[in-house]
Design an enzyme around this catalytic site. Structure first.
Site: not given
Length: 442
Positions: A222, A261, A265, A318
């Site tokens: 990430d 990715d 997050d 997302r």
């Protein structure tokens, strides 16, 4: 190394978005130049009182209280890592000048001796290997073993741990981090501001023949991950795939060679986070808040996150996908481009309590407002006073009418109180588009 890390008392000091040539003391320099007694310094700023979940309790101050010995300006990745390690958890400010890049020498610099991608493709092609067995049993000297060793070298090079009580801030309008993975893990009180952050490109994705019926490439890294940390403020950054959008990635075994990715997050019991005034661009799996349905032991009662005044453009899904958390999303502008791949904006996951209000959506012809919501689990949400293409739209009602197989329930069960400024959703595109992102908060 020493030439790339300067303490605050050095001749060159950098405040906010302006480089200031100061003498031994700022007071004398200002007096001699007849300047005002105050110069805005983003590194010394703290999250305003009441500004989202990050303001809960003691709030988020980052390294704003750092003394002169713990203020650094860095111009290289090695210097950046050294500055973060210096002084332990004492308050510190790390100013990033220019663009720093841990992968500047290219992916080949991480490759293990003997690693050969063509040999990897030849051995594990569906024609040769099939789709019934994963690669976990492969020995160290196999193509998969050498890929894993290469991946471990990249992992060690590009990940950096951010300590508690730290502010990382870009200097001026062109500061950024390319290909690094910022790990805000198990700490408290971190601020990240005014940086263009280009998502890491996984040099060595793994082929998993058993992932779906056709197999898939899986990547790591990430750009920013908040893992088990508290009181974090991410503001005025641009987060993007940058030079390597997914459209440029090749295809092997009939599947995209996925090298990205997440962008940001927030997982594993992280709590009290405010994400504001960022530009989030050109990415697929953009933001997870809660990364597993089985993480209730760590995530229940946590993952309290506020997203406001961010611009999401060209993202596929997302934005965010939520599990467990009480997430307040307001005054964001979500822009879906004509022709882009688009899955959904808000993902409603297990035990989530999403409160989405006063947001603006700009959708092209052929993309229905029903797609802005995606149901993964039964979890009521509040979605009110949101506007789509300038018209007030009941997102839940539209979703339920067009996608009855995923009927959503209304009512998140809580009402946000930690909000400062709430703008009319009709005004959000004009307000957010001009101010969100790196280099805008000067």
């Amino acid at each position: 190394m020493r030439s790339s890390v300067w303490h605050a008392h050095a001749i060159a000091a950098f405040a906010g978005c302006t480089a200031l040539a100061l003498g031994a003391t700022a007071t004398v320099a200002h007096a001699q130049a007849g300047q005002a007694s105050h110069v805005r310094d983003l590194g010394r700023e703290t999250l305003p009182v009441g500004d989202g979940w990050g303001a809960e309790g003691a709030g988020t101050t980052g390294g704003s209280a750092a003394d002169a010995e713990h203020v650094y300006t860095v111009t290289t990745w090695d210097a950046f890592k050294a500055a973060l390690k210096a002084g332990g958890d004492a308050p510190k400010i790390v100013r990033v000048k220019g663009v720093i890049d841990p992968v500047a020498e290219g992916c080949a610099s991480f490759a293990a001796p003997g690693y050969d991608f063509d040999a990897y493709l030849a051995k594990y092609s569906p024609e040769n290997w099939g789709l019934d067995t994963d690669l976990s049993g492969e020995p160290a000297d196999s193509p998969e073993g050498l890929r894993a060793a290469s991946a471990a070298a990249q992992d060690a090079a590009i990940k950096v741990n951010i300590p508690a009580n730290t502010t990382i801030v870009g200097v001026g309008k062109g500061a950024g981090i390319r290909g690094g993975s910022l790990q805000i893990k198990g700490v408290d009180n971190v601020i990240l501001r005014n940086l263009t952050i280009e998502a890491p490109l996984d040099c060595f994705p793994q082929w998993d023949p058993t992932d779906t019926a056709t197999g898939a490439w899986n990547s790591e890294y990430d750009a920013v991950v908040v893992y088990g940390s508290t009181h974090v403020w991410v503001a005025n950054n641009t987060l993007t795939d940058g030079r390597y959008p997914d459209s440029t990635l090749p295809t092997y075994f009939g599947q995209t060679y996925q090298q990205h990715d997440g962008l940001l997050d927030i997982v594993r019991g992280a709590n009290h986070v405010t994400v504001s005034w960022n530009a989030v661009e050109d990415h697929d799996k953009t933001m997870l808040i809660g990364n597993s349905d089985s993480a209730g032991a760590t995530d229940t009662g946590k993952l309290k996150v506020t997203l406001h005044h961010n611009r999401f453009e060209g993202v596929v899904e997302r934005a965010p996908r939520v599990r467990f958390g009480q997430v307040d999303s307001y005054n964001n502008h979500f822009v879906v481009r004509a022709g882009q791949s688009y899955g959904y904006t808000f993902g409603v996951g297990i035990s989530s309590q999403l409160y989405a209000s006063h947001n603006a959506f700009s959708l092209p012809a052929g993309v229905s407002a029903a797609k802005t919501l995606k149901k993964w689990s039964e979890a009521p949400l509040t979605a009110e006073n949101n506007y789509v293409n300038g018209q007030k739209t009941d997102l839940i009602a539209v979703h339920n009418a067009e996608i009855p197989a995923e009927t959503l329930q209304s009512g998140a069960g809580w009402t946000p109180t930690l909000r400062t400024r709430v703008d009319s959703p009709r005004a959000v595109p004009g307000i957010v588009d001009g101010r969100a992102g790196a280099g805008k908060d000067c």
